[in-house]
Design a protein around this motif. Structure first.
Motif, mmCIF file in Angstrom:
data_model
loop_
_atom_site.group_PDB
_atom_site.id
_atom_site.type_symbol
_atom_site.label_atom_id
_atom_site.label_comp_id
_atom_site.label_asym_id
_atom_site.label_seq_id
_atom_site.Cartn_x
_atom_site.Cartn_y
_atom_site.Cartn_z
ATOM 1 N N VAL B 765 -2.514 -17.506 4.052
ATOM 2 C CA VAL B 765 -1.053 -17.164 4.613
ATOM 3 C C VAL B 765 -0.569 -16.864 3.389
ATOM 4 C CG1 VAL B 765 0.851 -17.608 5.742
ATOM 5 C CG2 VAL B 765 -1.307 -18.072 6.774
ATOM 6 N N ILE B 766 -0.379 -17.556 2.302
ATOM 7 C CA ILE B 766 0.301 -17.530 1.106
ATOM 8 C C ILE B 766 0.030 -16.256 0.394
ATOM 9 C CG2 ILE B 766 0.943 -18.346 -1.128
ATOM 10 C CD1 ILE B 766 0.727 -21.022 0.122
ATOM 11 N N ALA B 767 -1.470 -15.915 0.318
ATOM 12 C CA ALA B 767 -1.793 -14.676 -0.311
ATOM 13 C C ALA B 767 -1.302 -13.340 0.105
ATOM 14 C CB ALA B 767 -3.067 -14.717 -0.484
ATOM 15 N N ALA B 768 -1.123 -13.799 1.798
ATOM 16 C CA ALA B 768 -0.787 -12.455 2.594
ATOM 17 C C ALA B 768 0.802 -12.272 2.492
ATOM 18 C CB ALA B 768 -0.929 -12.868 4.184
ATOM 19 N N LEU B 769 1.571 -13.314 2.425
ATOM 20 C CA LEU B 769 2.972 -13.360 1.994
ATOM 21 C C LEU B 769 3.056 -12.721 0.521
ATOM 22 C CD1 LEU B 769 4.387 -16.481 3.539
ATOM 23 C CD2 LEU B 769 4.183 -14.007 4.682
ATOM 24 N N GLY B 770 2.451 -13.262 -0.386
ATOM 25 C CA GLY B 770 2.534 -12.772 -1.789
ATOM 26 C C GLY B 770 2.451 -11.272 -1.754
ATOM 27 N N LEU B 771 1.223 -10.678 -1.073
ATOM 28 C CA LEU B 771 0.720 -9.299 -0.979
ATOM 29 C C LEU B 771 2.205 -8.660 -0.591
ATOM 30 C CD1 LEU B 771 -2.272 -7.646 -0.253
ATOM 31 C CD2 LEU B 771 -0.333 -7.080 1.124
ATOM 32 N N CYS B 772 2.802 -9.044 0.625
ATOM 33 C CA CYS B 772 3.766 -8.635 1.137
ATOM 34 C C CYS B 772 5.122 -8.343 0.376
ATOM 35 C CB CYS B 772 4.317 -9.221 2.448
ATOM 36 S SG CYS B 772 3.423 -8.920 3.706
ATOM 37 N N SER B 773 5.485 -9.287 -0.408
ATOM 38 C CA SER B 773 6.507 -9.171 -1.410
ATOM 39 C C SER B 773 6.378 -8.504 -2.613
ATOM 40 C CB SER B 773 6.744 -10.717 -1.785
ATOM 41 O OG SER B 773 5.960 -11.084 -2.550
ATOM 42 N N MET B 774 4.969 -8.303 -2.766
ATOM 43 C CA MET B 774 4.857 -7.361 -4.194
ATOM 44 C C MET B 774 4.703 -6.066 -3.366
ATOM 45 S SD MET B 774 1.850 -8.175 -6.987
ATOM 46 C CE MET B 774 1.004 -8.771 -5.365
ATOM 47 N N LEU B 775 4.274 -5.498 -2.510
ATOM 48 C CA LEU B 775 4.110 -4.325 -2.041
ATOM 49 C C LEU B 775 5.465 -3.581 -1.317
ATOM 50 C CD1 LEU B 775 0.462 -3.826 -0.969
ATOM 51 C CD2 LEU B 775 1.554 -3.210 -3.018
ATOM 52 N N THR B 776 6.524 -3.712 -1.870
ATOM 53 C CA THR B 776 7.794 -3.310 -1.533
ATOM 54 C C THR B 776 8.362 -2.376 -2.405
ATOM 55 O OG1 THR B 776 8.847 -5.147 -2.114
ATOM 56 C CG2 THR B 776 8.431 -5.168 0.358
ATOM 57 N N GLY B 777 9.017 -1.665 -1.950
ATOM 58 C CA GLY B 777 9.849 -0.816 -2.972
ATOM 59 C C GLY B 777 9.770 0.867 -2.349
ATOM 60 N N ASP B 778 10.820 1.553 -3.007
ATOM 61 C CA ASP B 778 11.246 2.620 -2.518
ATOM 62 C C ASP B 778 10.106 3.642 -2.999
ATOM 63 O OD1 ASP B 778 13.434 1.646 -1.533
ATOM 64 O OD2 ASP B 778 14.695 1.666 -3.034
ATOM 65 N N LYS B 779 10.547 4.710 -2.403
ATOM 66 C CA LYS B 779 9.584 6.025 -2.897
ATOM 67 C C LYS B 779 9.949 6.419 -4.349
ATOM 68 C CE LYS B 779 8.223 10.533 -1.607
ATOM 69 N NZ LYS B 779 8.859 11.900 -0.937
ATOM 70 N N THR B 920 -1.883 -8.555 8.466
ATOM 71 C CA THR B 920 -0.627 -8.398 7.593
ATOM 72 C C THR B 920 -1.266 -7.658 6.139
ATOM 73 O OG1 THR B 920 0.210 -10.487 8.447
ATOM 74 C CG2 THR B 920 1.356 -9.523 6.334
ATOM 75 N N MET B 921 -1.991 -8.173 5.616
ATOM 76 C CA MET B 921 -2.533 -7.691 4.455
ATOM 77 C C MET B 921 -2.761 -6.125 4.423
ATOM 78 S SD MET B 921 -4.675 -10.473 2.498
ATOM 79 C CE MET B 921 -4.574 -12.168 2.728
ATOM 80 N N LEU B 922 -3.941 -5.866 5.304
ATOM 81 C CA LEU B 922 -4.288 -4.299 5.368
ATOM 82 C C LEU B 922 -2.983 -3.496 5.932
ATOM 83 C CD1 LEU B 922 -7.526 -5.228 7.239
ATOM 84 C CD2 LEU B 922 -7.255 -4.508 4.849
ATOM 85 N N LEU B 923 -2.344 -3.941 6.906
ATOM 86 C CA LEU B 923 -1.224 -3.127 7.473
ATOM 87 C C LEU B 923 -0.189 -3.039 6.474
ATOM 88 C CD1 LEU B 923 -0.831 -4.339 11.205
ATOM 89 C CD2 LEU B 923 -2.141 -2.348 10.185
ATOM 90 N N ARG B 924 0.154 -3.861 5.518
ATOM 91 C CA ARG B 924 1.121 -3.939 4.684
ATOM 92 C C ARG B 924 0.696 -2.807 3.431
ATOM 93 N NH1 ARG B 924 5.791 -2.892 4.461
ATOM 94 N NH2 ARG B 924 5.725 -1.902 2.565
ATOM 95 N N LEU B 925 -0.736 -3.000 3.160
ATOM 96 C CA LEU B 925 -1.146 -2.093 2.219
ATOM 97 C C LEU B 925 -1.146 -0.563 2.577
ATOM 98 C CD1 LEU B 925 -2.494 -1.753 -0.480
ATOM 99 C CD2 LEU B 925 -4.527 -2.433 0.450
#
Lengths: 118, 952
Positions: B765-779, B920-925
């Motif tokens: 779960v932590i890996a998933a949350l970490g992935l989410c927080s990393m893969l944010t950002g504007d265009k 979460t991981m797949l959808l966020r990516l």
């Protein structure tokens, strides 16, 4: 059979290490995937190889009574590897995210975060 | 206990000035005055026990198994030093109150001073040698703080750093010496070490131990050639210089030599090394002092010279010489502290301490002039001052040593009194210079400041010290006699070949009649005055010489080391990940291979092996092909990914073959999501890798790869062909009676090792949350290299996906429920469910699936972990340990009852955590890819469904 498994582990480690030493993120991710396969199979093989003895099913009830464990594979490495498979997926996902993010931010997929100068 | 308080009071009291300085400067000074004042009172109350013959020793066990005790000792030597540290410390505190500028923070000054004081007290009062070393290091560190007090001045920082580097490295040597001594004696207690002098002197390790201890002492006491840090430490505020360089810091080295004198002295090596170093230091220091223009610099080199004198006397090693050394420690502390303070007053009032800008100050500063004159007289060794007495002793011993062993055998023995006289001459010359060039002569047109006599508080401490010097010169036995005698007794007992005090000895005498030492003094005064008059030509001669200061050598050494470490660092750590990894793998290969290489090993064990069958060989071949293809095709990324997928499939077949059905199911379903993940990653990454490694690099990498693979293969073969013991048998027999399940692997996961599993789903779960927080950002500003495909979604898949989903979910539930007894369980069911859901995305696109699947997968993952934790806590209800599982019979219509193990709740948590995090991981990516290509989705506009084959 043991030789087959051992050499398979060796080949996966070799390919994994070679990919790990590449300059771009994607091969490194693939290399890590191969290495985790190898590690999982390695841990699994710590329980030695057993044919036709899954530690599952009604036969287990008898073991409790007789104490006869002979035909069954060692369940402990299996349990360890089962979670390891899932965890290594989590780690791969995290590294993939790193690779994608670094590509998006740095505009290069070189592992050092910048295109080589020459 | 009193002894401990003497040390503790300054150490504990160091917070007081920090607190009080917020109130007022006077409060800070008073609060710094109190702890040493009380300590001094306590020390004086112990006078009788210190002089009682037997040292006073107190002991508290600390780490007794390592011979480490908190043990303190008070004997004559320790008493003398502790007295000097505290008494002069009090005068310095008083003096500093007037000296410090109103910009200088008093709290930091006084607390560093108290720290230093406590450390020094610890050095002189330790009974345990290791404790002494600890306090020794503490003096180095606290003196660093004091010397660098004006840290905004670069020369202060440099001086502090140099002092720390030199005394700190000496401290390292001392640790080595202390360890050797402890090894030889078998104890770190000074009592035992001092009593084992003969054992130590005849031990094979005597020379290395002696060298290390002396290195520590010489660096601390600024002996040639380590003397250069001391003049550079003159950048410290003058009270600090007065304290560190008269009574404390530099005397620590002297103290150590005196302390260990009974254990180490008495050999010819000791006599030659210590007295030669001392004499050289004395002459060099005195010579350089003559040409110094800075008053404090002059005093610094004079200090070096006097320390050399003391060291030489300790080196002589005869009883009277030790007595003279100790006596001179006391005398030097008094007059040198007074002179430093005088220099500080001149600097403070006249605004400079450069003798070239000074002169004629006797008019404007008569009191300070008088004090400076008297102090200098003591320094020069004028009769009726204390310096005279100890200098006479030194001359006497120099003459004596030249006629006795071991110097007697040397043809150059006559040099001993000559060198001693030269030291005397030079010290007369610089003493005269200190007085004449500052206070007499012509007054310059103007001073940077306004010279005048300061207030009583400022010159009072100086006057007290000068009084000690004068009275001590007239009635020495009254002032210091017994203290010095007891101290020298402590320093010389146990050295068998030391002479006892002469029978006629009746304390320190003022008048010995007309003898050779008196003649040497006379020569010193006459010639010294002559040297003073020609000082100008000496200075210009000296300046014509090549500059070989220790400071320069030290700095070039330092920059050399810096350059070396930079080269090493840059070569090892050049920012290339590939190189780091290559180094690491090579290291692993060497570290793992070397023992096998050295000891040799049998590859195959005795365990009987399984015969290979055709299917296994085919699977093996496919795996090898896949793995090798992945490595060799890696630049074409899709192909490489497919090859890796092939390897994963073969692994799951291997699990089937070798009786691991749960593993096979897990591996298979993970393989699906893994390939999906790596495909998604390819969207944002280039399709191919450029060819950029050189052939040499590839050969290196292939070599490393073959090494690693070969090693791993050999090790696993070696293990698999050997017998082993396992707790697997226990798990097999206890799975059903205690875990209530016949799928042992699942029982291990949810019961035997449930806590472990809980940690693992948390990591996921932590890996998933970490992935989410990393893969944010504007265009991004620059356009993304790729746009989403415009083709229709694959029609057959789209049509099959939805009915398939119902089936797959049903299968997942079945697998979940049976998991405790048959292959299956939360992990596998979770992965299968994920595949079923993710297929909808593949078949219909994100927008379509998102609209129908309004689920917060992150929340689901968290709920999963919470359920797992709660199911574990439920055991508390029954007074059982966390995660204890049970079984209950749930009545059911038609089929009577169902045996329901409580692990099902835990497994449900696992299931939800897996589904939630992987989704979460797949959808966020996927969403990140989309945002990068199209910009973030506007939450206000409804999702557009493209090309929906199911739309009417």
């Amino acid at each position: 059979m043991e030789a087959l498994v051992a050499s398979a582990i060796g080949v996966m480690v070799a390919s994994g290490v070679y990919l790990l030493l590449r300059a771009r993120t994607y091969p490194v991710v693939l290399g890590l995937t191969l290495l985790s396969y190898a590690a999982n199979l390695f841990v699994f093989s710590m329980g030695r190889l057993t044919l036709d003895g899954p530690p599952v099913g009604k036969a287990i009830k008898k073991v409790a009574k007789t104490g006869e464990v002979a035909p069954f594979a060692d369940p402990l490495p299996q349990a360890l590897v089962l979670t390891a498979i899932v965890i290594s997926f989590g780690m791969t996902a995290f590294i993939v995210a790193l690779a994608v993010k670094s590509m998006a931010t740095l505009e290069t997929d070189h592992v050092d975060g910048e295109e080589p100068s020459s | 206990m009193t002894l401990l308080w003497i040390i503790l009071l300054p150490l504990l009291g160091l917070v007081l000035p920090l607190l009080a300085s917020k109130h007022s400067r006077a409060a800070a000074s008073i609060s710094a005055f109190l702890p040493p004042a009380i300590s001094l009172g306590l020390l004086l109350s112990l006078t009788s026990s210190a002089f009682g013959g037997e040292p006073l020793i107190v002991r508290w066990p600390w780490m007794p198994e390592f011979g480490m005790n908190l043990a303190l000792r008070l004997d004559g030597l320790g008493f003398l030093f502790a007295f000097l540290i505290l008494a002069i410390g009090l005068l310095v505190v008083t003096y500093a109150h007037w000296y410090l500028h109103h910009d200088d923070p008093p709290g930091r000054f006084f607390s560093s001073l108290l720290l230093f004081m406590g450390a020094m007290l610890g050095v002189v009062l330790s009974e345990n040698l290791m404790l002494l070393v600890v306090f020794w290091e503490l003096t180095s560190i606290s003196s660093f703080l004091l010397i660098g007090y004006w840290h905004d001045r670069p020369e202060a920082r440099e001086g502090a750093r140099m002092a720390l580097a030199i005394t700190g490295s000496g401290g390292l040597a001392l640790i080595g010496g202390a360890l050797l001594l402890g090894h030889m004696v078998g104890s770190y207690q000074l009592t035992e070490i001092l009593a084992s002098g003969d054992l130590i002197r005849n031990h094979d390790l005597y020379l290395p131990a002696l060298a290390l201890v002396l290195l520590g002492a010489f660096t601390k006491s600024a002996q040639f050639p380590f003397h250069f840090w001391l003049p550079n430490a003159m950048t410290a505020p003058t009270p600090v210089s007065a304290y560190l360089h008269s009574a404390t810091m530099v005397k620590a080295g002297i103290f150590l030599m005196a302390r260990l004198h009974p254990a180490l002295a008495g050999t010819a090596t000791w006599v030659f090394v210590v007295s030669t170093v001392g004499l050289v230091t004395m002459v060099v220091g005195a010579y350089v002092a003559i040409k110094e223009h800075d008053l404090k610099g002059l005093l610094a080199y004079s200090t070096i010279s006097h320390l050399g004198l003391i060291t030489a006397m300790l080196g002589f090693g005869v009883k009277l010489a030790v007595l003279g050394a100790i006596f001179h420690i006391f005398n030097h502390a008094a007059f040198k502290a007074s002179l430093f303070m005088t220099a500080g007053i001149v600097d403070h009032e006249a605004g400079t301490r450069d003798v070239r800008e000074l002169g004629g100050l006797y008019q404007s500063m008569p009191i300070v002039f008088t004090l400076g004159l008297l102090g200098s007289a003591a320094m020069a060794g004028v009769p009726f001052f204390n310096g005279f007495l100890s200098k006479e002793m030194f001359f006497h011993e120099a003459v004596y040593m030249a006629e006795h062993a071991p110097f007697k055998e040397l043809t150059a023995a006559w040099l001993l009194p000559v060198v001693a006289t030269i030291g005397g001459i030079l010290s007369v010359a610089y003493s005269i210079r200190f007085v004449v060039d500052t206070f007499l002569g012509e007054e310059p047109d103007s001073f940077p400041g306004h010279p005048h006599d300061p207030s009583l508080g400022f010159w009072g401490p100086v006057a007290l010290l000068v009084a000690v010097s004068v009275v001590g010169g007239i009635v020495p036995n009254l002032v210091a006699g017994s203290m010095v005698e007891y101290a020298s007794t402590a320093a010389s007992t146990g050295v068998s070949n030391l002479e006892a005090l002469p029978k006629k000895y009746h304390g320190i005498k003022l008048w010995h009649g007309f003898n050779i030492p008196l003649m040497m003094s006379g020569i010193a005064f006459v010639v010294g005055f002559g040297v003073f008059t020609v000082r100008g030509s000496i200075i210009s001669f000296h300046e014509s010489l090549p500059d070989v200061r220790g400071k320069k050598i030290f700095e070039s050494l330092l920059s050399g080391f810096r350059a070396l470490s930079r080269t090493v660092t840059e070569n090892l750590e050049n920012g290339s990940l590939q190189r780091y990894l290559a180094f690491m793998i090579a290291t692993i290969l060497v570290a793992g291979g070397l023992p096998l290489w050295q000891n040799g090993f049998e590859v195959a064990g005795a365990r009987s092996m399984l015969a290979p069958d055709a299917v296994s060989v085919i699977g093996w071949a496919l795996l090898v092909v896949g793995a090798v293809a992945a490595a060799s095709l890696h630049r074409a990324r899709i192909q490489a990914l497919i090859s890796v997928g092939l390897v994963g499939l073969m692994i799951s077949l291997a699990f089937v073959q070798f009786s691991g059905p749960d593993l096979a199911m897990t591996q298979l379903s993970v393989e699906v999501v893994n390939v999906m993940l790596l495909l998604l990653a390819l969207f944002g990454l280039p399709e191919t890798s450029p060819r950029e490694t050189t052939t040499l690099q590839r050969i290196r990498d292939i070599g490393l790869a073959i090494g690693a693979g070969g090693g791993a293969g050999l090790v696993s073969y070696g293990i698999m062909t050997r017998e082993y013991g396992t707790i697997g048998d226990y798990l097999l027999t206890h799975s059903y009676p205690e875990g209530y399940g016949t799928n042992v692997v699942n029982v291990i996961l949810v019961d035997f090792r449930g806590f472990d599993t809980m940690g693992e789903i948390s990591v996921l779960v932590i890996a998933a949350l970490g992935l989410c927080s990393m893969l944010t950002g504007d265009k991004p500003d620059v356009p993304f290299p790729r746009t989403p495909a415009r083709e229709r979604y694959p029609m057959i898949l789209s049509h099959v996906a939805r009915p398939l989903m119902a089936l797959v979910l049903a299968a997942a539930i079945y697998i979940f429920l049976r998991g405790h007894n048959e292959p299956g369980g939360g992990f596998i069911a979770g992965l299968i469910t994920t595949v079923a859901l993710i297929i909808q995305y593949v078949a219909h696109g994100r927008d379509w699936a998102d609209n129908r699947m309004r689920m917060n997968f992150r929340l689901i993952a968290l709920v999963g972990v919470l359920i797992a934790v709660a199911s574990g806590m439920a055991a508390w209800w029954f007074d059982l340990a966390f995660l204890t599982q049970g079984v209950t019979r749930v009545p059911m219509p038609l089929i009577d009852y169902v045996k329901l193990p409580s692990t099902i709740a835990f497994d449900l948590g696992v299931f939800l955590a897996v589904v939630g995090s992987v989704m979460t991981m797949l959808l966020r990516l996927g969403a990140f890819n989309h945002e990068q290509a199209m910009g973030p989705r506007d939450p206000m506009t409804p999702n557009k469904e493209e090309d929906d084959p199911w739309k009417p």
